[in-house]
Design a protein around this motif. Structure first.
Motif, PDB file in Angstrom:
ATOM      1  N   SER A 148      15.259  16.861  17.734  1.00 53.20           N
ATOM      2  CA  SER A 148      14.847  18.035  16.971  1.00 53.20           C
ATOM      3  C   SER A 148      14.391  19.140  17.922  1.00 53.20           C
ATOM      4  N   ASP A 149      14.616  20.370  17.500  1.00 50.44           N
ATOM      5  CA  ASP A 149      14.151  21.514  18.280  1.00 50.44           C
ATOM      6  C   ASP A 149      12.631  21.607  18.226  1.00 50.44           C
ATOM      7  N   ALA A 150      12.101  22.274  19.219  1.00 49.03           N
ATOM      8  CA  ALA A 150      10.660  22.529  19.234  1.00 49.03           C
ATOM      9  C   ALA A 150      10.309  23.577  18.179  1.00 49.03           C
ATOM     10  N   LYS A 151       9.039  23.605  17.802  1.00 50.67           N
ATOM     11  CA  LYS A 151       8.554  24.711  16.986  1.00 50.67           C
ATOM     12  C   LYS A 151       8.573  26.003  17.814  1.00 50.67           C
ATOM     13  N   GLU A 152       8.314  27.107  17.157  1.00 47.16           N
ATOM     14  CA  GLU A 152       8.349  28.404  17.839  1.00 47.16           C
ATOM     15  C   GLU A 152       7.401  28.465  19.031  1.00 47.16           C
ATOM     16  N   ASP A 153       6.286  27.725  18.948  1.00 49.63           N
ATOM     17  CA  ASP A 153       5.316  27.737  20.048  1.00 49.63           C
ATOM     18  C   ASP A 153       5.579  26.655  21.087  1.00 49.63           C
ATOM     19  N   THR A 155       5.751  23.411  20.630  1.00 43.87           N
ATOM     20  CA  THR A 155       5.162  22.103  20.336  1.00 43.87           C
ATOM     21  C   THR A 155       6.157  21.220  19.583  1.00 43.87           C
ATOM     22  N   PRO A 157       8.091  18.818  16.837  1.00 50.36           N
ATOM     23  CA  PRO A 157       8.571  19.196  15.499  1.00 50.36           C
ATOM     24  C   PRO A 157       7.583  18.917  14.371  1.00 50.36           C
ATOM     25  N   ASN A 158       6.776  17.877  14.497  1.00 46.33           N
ATOM     26  CA  ASN A 158       5.777  17.569  13.465  1.00 46.33           C
ATOM     27  C   ASN A 158       4.651  16.749  14.085  1.00 46.33           C
ATOM     28  N   ASN A 159       3.802  16.198  13.237  1.00 50.69           N
ATOM     29  CA  ASN A 159       2.595  15.525  13.729  1.00 50.69           C
ATOM     30  C   ASN A 159       2.739  14.020  13.870  1.00 50.69           C
ATOM     31  N   GLN A 177      15.448  19.578  23.762  1.00 48.72           N
ATOM     32  CA  GLN A 177      14.985  19.150  22.455  1.00 48.72           C
ATOM     33  C   GLN A 177      13.986  18.011  22.621  1.00 48.72           C
ATOM     34  N   ASP A 232       5.397  16.490   7.848  1.00 49.31           N
ATOM     35  CA  ASP A 232       4.173  15.981   8.464  1.00 49.31           C
ATOM     36  C   ASP A 232       3.596  14.827   7.643  1.00 49.31           C
TER      37      ASP A 232
END
Length: 568
Positions: A148-153, A155, A157-159, A177, A232
């Motif tokens: 999965s790609d990283a979030k915009e910041d 971090t 993809p989820n928790n 990724q 999440d």
């Protein structure tokens, strides 16, 4: 442990009942072998397949039905075989495919079934599938793992969290990724939403079926599928963070794990596995299940004749030990399982040895009672090597720890090495006869006195009681196949009746190191005739003035006559 002469009857015949060969697993006792620690034949300090072959007569003497062998496949051994790099070959430290074929042949000649571990939800990061997958986003294996790609910041993809601590995601610079790993970073999760992955996994299972194995223990089988939306996991309230296998020492306990495992799609994959096994009559699948409600998942995964044959959870692998807790766990499953079949375990390679975990009693009678108890519940049994000797948990010094789980969480949690130390064979030999070389884990000093050679000679040893009980149990269809009905008794007494084809067996256990007296009127219906009580006593339990007197950790088994059938 059992009065009278114990003898082994025809493997599936008892009291005139002939068990179908294809149903051998119902009521079976499955002896788990952790091959690294069983017996070393080439003196490199690590147990091997020839070591198991050389001890097959010992294994057969235990009266068990099958052996489950923990992973022996090619692996970098970051998690000691539960990180597989080649599902179709033997790691050289354990031997060769020819050794495995010999093991199957000789075990079958002794009437022993062979079950092997299959770790399906993830592979090693050194498996060729992952090596290919991580190269880029367009190769043939690009979608075989959970990327999965990283979030915009930047971090994850989820928790989602790893059981072994920290995030369940690791950044890969080649793919740019994150990849998912529910366990170690070196154990990337396969993407079961991809049909090619499912088929490749089934093909690997069939490879071993063609080599003659009788079944599989499916590691972490409810972890195969993940939530495709990558939602999440919700937070778990602080007061609920003590769950089976986890507490606040591990942040994994801080979440409800609704999305990283136990997805509905997994039920279809269980049916695919069963369809494959049905092509090899007599083969069986046993699933290891750890979910937010493991008993509910066990019931779902063994429902009907279309999913797994058996399942087991960690509910009896915890620190909880009381008659009421055992009763609550079993009755909870019985209320849900309908036509499914459970398998019970109180020890394995992942938890502290049971005689230490459940009270720390240094008592042979305690060890004898525990095995009799778990073997008397409705279901099959997994018994871990060393349980037949009453081995205690070994205390491993930090410098000797091998388990990555223990290294990460030391000193609050010392890991799983204490239950994985070498099997003691000879009390006066170097390393208790396990190996002439330096063993991968030290032999516990206290285990020398519990070695096989000493216990072989002692008629009242845990080992001989284990053997005698297994042989006697094979003659009791009520214990192997029957229904179970618990009787309300106060702590520390556990009592129930097993019933099969008109035969009834009253079973009682004293979970205390003090003698206990139980009125027979509390165990039997009003119309019970005390004169019909007869059968086998596993300790010196006696009936005096209408009361059952149980010694410390005492067990009592008694057949009931026709007048004692009503137990409501």
């Amino acid at each position: 442990m059992v009065n009278g002469n114990c003898h082994q009857t025809s493997k599936y015949q008892c009291w005139g009942f002939q068990m179908n060969e294809q149903m051998w697993w119902r009521g079976a006792v499955i002896y788990q072998i952790y091959p690294r620690s069983f017996y070393d034949t080439n003196q490199d300090g690590i147990g091997d397949l020839p070591g198991i072959i050389s001890k097959l007569d010992y294994i057969a003497s235990l009266g068990i039905d099958a052996i489950w062998i923990s992973p022996f496949f090619k692996s970098p051994m970051k998690d000691f075989g539960y990180d597989i790099s080649d599902y179709r070959d033997i790691d050289p430290i354990f031997g060769t495919l020819a050794d495995f074929d010999e093991l199957v042949l000789k075990a079958h000649a002794l009437g022993i079934k062979i079950m092997i571990d299959q770790v399906l939800s993830h592979t090693s990061d050194q498996h060729q599938w992952f090596i290919d997958s991580r190269e880029d986003k367009t190769n043939d294996k690009a979608d075989w793992y959970v990327w999965s790609d990283a979030k915009e910041d930047g971090t994850a993809p989820n928790n989602w969290l790893s059981i072994f601590g920290g995030s369940g995601w690791t950044w890969d610079p080649r793919r740019q990724q994150y990849y998912l790993h529910n366990f170690l970073t070196s154990q990337p999760d396969l993407n079961f939403h991809n049909p090619e992955v499912r088929q490749a996994v089934l093909d690997n299972i069939e490879f071993w079926l063609k080599r003659g194995v009788d079944g599989f223990r499916l590691d972490a089988i409810n972890f195969c599928y993940h939530d495709a939306q990558l939602r999440d996991n919700p937070a778990k309230p602080k007061e609920l963070r003590t769950s089976i296998g986890f507490d606040e020492k591990n942040p994994y306990a801080y979440q409800y794990h609704y999305y990283n495992n136990t997805q509905d799609e997994n039920l279809g994959f269980m049916e695919d596995i069963r369809s494959l096994l049905n092509q090899y009559p007599g083969s069986v699948a046993l699933g290891e299940i750890s979910s937010e409600d493991s008993l509910k998942t066990m019931a779902e995964y063994t429902q009907g004749n279309t999913r797994l044959h058996m399942g087991y959870s960690f509910d009896l692998l915890t620190d909880n030990f009381s008659a009421s807790y055992i009763k609550q766990v079993v009755e909870s499953l019985e209320a849900r399982v309908s036509d499914g079949w459970p398998c019970w375990s109180i020890s394995n390679h992942d938890v502290e040895r049971v005689v230490s975990r459940w009270g720390g009693f240094n008592s042979k009678d305690f060890a004898k009672m525990l095995f009799a108890m778990i073997s008397s519940l409705r279901g099959s049994v997994c018994s871990y090597q060393g349980e037949e000797l009453g081995l205690t948990e070994a205390d491993i010094a930090f410098e000797d720890i091998q388990d990555p789980y223990g290294i990460t969480f030391w000193p609050q949690f010392k890991g799983r090495d204490g239950c994985r130390t070498p099997h003691p064979w000879q009390h006066d030999a170097i390393n208790a006869g396990f190996s002439d070389g330096k063993p991968w884990l030290p032999v516990a000093s206290e285990h020398f006195a519990q070695a096989v050679d000493i216990q072989d000679e002692a008629t009242d040893s845990v080992l001989n009681s284990y053997r005698n009980f297994n042989h006697w149990r094979k003659e009791q269809p009520a214990l192997r196949y029957g229904d179970i009905k618990f009787i309300d008794t106060p702590e520390p007494i556990l009592a129930f009746v097993r019933q099969y084809q008109g035969e009834q067996l009253l079973v009682c256990f004293n979970f205390s190191e003090q003698s206990q007296t139980v009125a027979l009127s509390s165990l039997l219906a009003e119309n019970a005739n005390l004169n019909v009580l007869s059968g086998h006593k596993l300790t010196s339990a006696t009936i005096v003035d209408g009361a059952l007197q149980l010694p410390p950790f005492g067990c009592f088994y008694c057949k009931l006559g026709q007048q004692a059938k009503s137990l409501s």
